[in-house]
Design a protein around this motif. Structure first.
Motif, short mmCIF file in Angstrom:
data_model
loop_
_atom_site.label_atom_id
_atom_site.label_comp_id
_atom_site.label_asym_id
_atom_site.label_seq_id
_atom_site.Cartn_x
_atom_site.Cartn_y
_atom_site.Cartn_z
N GLU A 5 7.46 2.45 -17.89
CA GLU A 5 6.41 2.18 -16.92
C GLU A 5 5.58 1.00 -17.34
O GLU A 5 5.61 0.56 -18.50
N ASP A 62 8.52 8.18 1.97
CA ASP A 62 7.37 7.66 1.23
C ASP A 62 6.38 6.98 2.16
O ASP A 62 5.16 7.06 1.98
N LYS A 69 2.68 2.31 -13.44
CA LYS A 69 3.69 2.25 -12.39
C LYS A 69 5.07 2.46 -13.02
O LYS A 69 5.44 1.75 -13.95
N ARG A 70 5.82 3.40 -12.50
CA ARG A 70 7.14 3.70 -13.05
C ARG A 70 8.13 2.61 -12.70
O ARG A 70 8.17 2.11 -11.58
N ASP A 123 0.84 -1.19 0.00
CA ASP A 123 0.00 0.00 0.00
C ASP A 123 0.88 1.24 0.00
O ASP A 123 1.83 1.36 0.78
N GLY A 124 0.56 2.15 -0.88
CA GLY A 124 1.33 3.38 -0.96
C GLY A 124 2.54 3.30 -1.87
O GLY A 124 3.20 4.32 -2.12
N GLN A 125 2.88 2.10 -2.37
CA GLN A 125 4.03 1.95 -3.27
C GLN A 125 3.61 2.32 -4.69
O GLN A 125 2.66 1.75 -5.24
N ASP A 126 4.30 3.26 -5.27
CA ASP A 126 3.93 3.76 -6.59
C ASP A 126 4.85 3.27 -7.70
O ASP A 126 4.53 3.43 -8.87
N ASP A 127 6.00 2.70 -7.34
CA ASP A 127 7.00 2.34 -8.34
C ASP A 127 7.29 0.85 -8.33
O ASP A 127 7.15 0.17 -7.31
#
Length: 649
Positions: free
Chosen positions: A488, A507, A492-493, A439-443
């Motif tokens: 990406e 983060d 997601k990058r 949760d909260g991980q964008d990459d």
């Protein structure tokens, strides 16, 4: 020109003896090799005739003929194909001889299993010499189409061969084997037996386009006649028997073809000794019709990444052979795929240059690539073990398409899998990675390196390991390139753990902003001083949030080339400027804390502090698998420090 005797330039006797006694587990394959060579000669003759390159050639009845003489113990395989000139025969002998070097022999001797040894034979292309498994002597008579003189070659496989001129040789090539006595216990059959010849041809060469003929057996009572020689009418010779069906496998329905037949076709066109990993059929109908029968090998060839690797599939037009390695039909990243494509509406005189621009070829190129990728995707879902074999053998070359083929990039990503910290044994897809993201991980995090072990032990991985964040472990050289090209996945990058600033605490909200600001302010003088002292070696010196155990690490700026990518470009002959790295320090490490305190307490001790800074920089370079700028100076500084430490005890 008189007959001349030559010596092989290599240990021919050792090579042949090794082949005869150690390599081929099934001696029947000698006939497959000879028939395949004859078929290739007929293909070349037909193509030369279509292009008017052999105006005097006889193309009225192209065929392969097998003639057995039980009394003389000889077997002849004859074709009326393109034939060879004297120079071509000499070159062929030289090529085969040169392949039998001491290194080759040593590789053969070290091959413990027959399959591995057969692979070596396939690589060096000495199938013609399999004749010596069953023959004491082999003679060859050949005449190139359009020439008037023929050439003879003969050898007993004992270190010498003869080369002569034949004035009345027919067009094509005839190879006569003076057979050894039959020895069934050692799998040495009677190869003058018609039923044995039929069995071998049917098993190995039924798909050959050209008729393979054998003289029909004479009736048993043909000599028992009541008529005198003067009154007897001349008996008509029985018509020769055609042994193969001549029907191309790709033109037959699936129900008519057994998997073993597909396997034999693959072995014929690829010169591989193993069955294919996957067989792919495609039939396109409509305004442009073609059929394709493609194979994915079970093992990557040893020269897959060499510049001279022959890639591409065989191209036929209406079952007429056009070219052997048609590169235009498949993209470079599928160069391991073998097979046949038979089109209906291409010119028979098409050249490789024209193929690159032909609209129909481009349509086939796109369709075939999509078909192969969809077959691999199906394999991943229905046969995971075979997919695992495929990815182990060809994953590194398939990933080249992520850089070069933007049209099929999504399909390529769907069939790609990568090593991961989530599971030490099972690779993961990007889709599976995204499903497991915290949760909260964008990459999507990844790291490149020479090996899994080197990456896992890298200081860059410490914070990710401590927080249980999954990282992809990429060890192929192409990984440095495709990750930038793709950028990406599903929004997601793709982000390298060794580039740019990464603050997992910020983060996740684990560290208050006030604490970070206070820490940065406390270390600011030391960081500025180290940047000045290290000068051109670093782009910047800053505190790290990715280190938990190591005192320091080197990272690349977000948009700079990594050292591995720099080396890759230089290996390809492209000179690129060397990017300066960023030195990150672990503020919680005792060494860094002590250095900061010494800098504040003893600013006058500049020389010793500078040496410590150099050692930290060198240690960071070593930790990522690199080397200090001046290895000799680094070793001297380290030795001096160790000596002083021991003296102070």
């Amino acid at each position: 020109m008189p007959t001349e005797t030559f010596e092989f330039q290599v240990e021919a006797r050792q090579l042949l003896q090794l082949m005869i006694h150690s390599i081929y587990s099934n001696k029947d394959v000698f006939l497959r090799e000879l028939v395949s060579n004859a078929s290739d000669a007929l293909d070349k003759l037909r193509l030369a005739a279509l292009r008017d390159e052999a105006p005097d050639a006889d193309v009225s009845d192209p065929h392969i003929e097998i003639e057995a003489d039980a009394g003389a113990r000889t077997l002849t395989v004859r074709d009326n194909g393109i034939g060879m000139s004297r120079d071509e025969v000499a070159d062929l002998i030289g090529t085969i001889a040169n392949s039998g070097t001491a290194k080759f022999l040593e590789q053969l001797k070290q091959a413990d299993d027959p399959a591995g040894a057969e692979n070596l034979i396939g690589r060096f292309g000495v199938g013609f010499y399999s004749s010596f498994m069953v023959a004491d002597e082999v003679t060859l008579v050949t005449r190139r189409a359009g020439e008037t003189q023929g050439t003879s070659w003969s050898s007993r496989g004992e270190g010498t061969y003869t080369l002569g001129t034949v004035d009345d040789a027919p067009q094509g090539t005839a190879i006569t084997l003076h057979l050894k006595p039959a020895d069934p216990e050692n799998q040495l059959h009677d190869y003058t037996s018609p039923w044995k010849i039929r069995e071998i041809v049917k098993r190995y060469s039924d798909f050959i386009t050209w008729p393979i003929r054998m003289a029909a057996a004479e009736p048993a009572d043909s000599a028992d006649t009541t008529e005198t020689a003067d009154s007897a009418e001349p008996a008509e010779s029985p018509a020769p028997e055609t042994l193969n069906s001549m029907k191309a496998l790709w033109a037959r329905s699936r129900e008519e073809v057994k998997s073993e037949e597909y396997d034999e076709l693959y072995k014929h066109i690829s010169h591989d000794w193993n069955d294919p990993l996957e067989t792919i059929r495609l039939q396109a109908e409509g305004t442009f019709e073609y059929q394709a029968l493609l194979f994915i090998p079970a093992h990557a060839p040893h020269d897959l990444f060499t510049q001279g690797y022959k890639r591409g599939v065989q191209l036929y037009v209406k079952r007429v052979f056009i070219m052997d390695d048609c590169e235009a039909l498949l993209p470079s990243y599928l160069r391991f795929v073998k097979g046949v494509v038979d089109a209906q509406d291409l010119s028979l005189n098409v050249s490789r240059e024209i193929l690159q621009q032909d609209r129909h070829i481009q349509l086939m190129h796109r369709r075939l690539a999509k078909k192969v990728l969809s077959s691999v995707k199906d394999m991943r879902g229905t046969a995971p073990e075979r997919y695992a074999t495929f990815w182990r053998e060809f994953g590194s070359v398939l990933k080249e398409g992520l850089v070069t083929d933007s049209e099929n990039r999504e399909a390529l990503l769907a069939v790609s899998s990568f090593a991961t910290t989530h599971d030490s044994a099972e690779p993961t897809t990007l889709a599976q990675y995204v499903e497991r993201m915290k949760d909260g991980q964008d990459d999507i995090y990844f790291m490149t390196g020479e090996s899994r072990e080197a990456i896992e032990n890298s200081p860059h991985m410490e914070a990710f390991r401590a927080k249980g964040i999954e990282v992809l472990l990429l060890t192929d050289p192409v990984d440095e390139v495709w990750t930038d090209a793709v950028g990406e996945y599903q929004g997601k990058r793709l982000r390298s753990v060794a580039k740019g600033e990464i603050d997992l605490d910020a983060d996740a909200g684990d560290e208050p902003a006030e604490s970070r600001e206070k820490r940065d302010e406390e270390y600011a003088p030391l960081l500025a001083w180290m940047k000045e002292r290290l000068g051109e070696d670093v782009k910047d010196v800053r505190l790290s949030s990715r280190l938990t155990v190591s005192p320091a690490c080197l990272v690349s700026d977000a948009h700079d080339l990594t050292p591995a990518l720099e080396n890759l470009y230089r290996a390809m002959g492209q000179e690129v400027p060397r990017a300066r790295r960023i030195l990150e320090l672990n503020p919680d490490h005792t060494l860094v804390k002590t250095l900061d305190q010494a800098f504040k307490d003893r600013p006058e001790d500049g020389a010793a502090l500078t040496e410590t800074a150099e050692l930290l920089y060198g240690l960071a370079a070593l930790a990522e698998g690199g080397r200090p700028k001046e290895p000799a100076r680094f070793v001297q500084l380290l030795a001096d420090r160790m000596e002083r430490a021991l003296q102070e005890r």
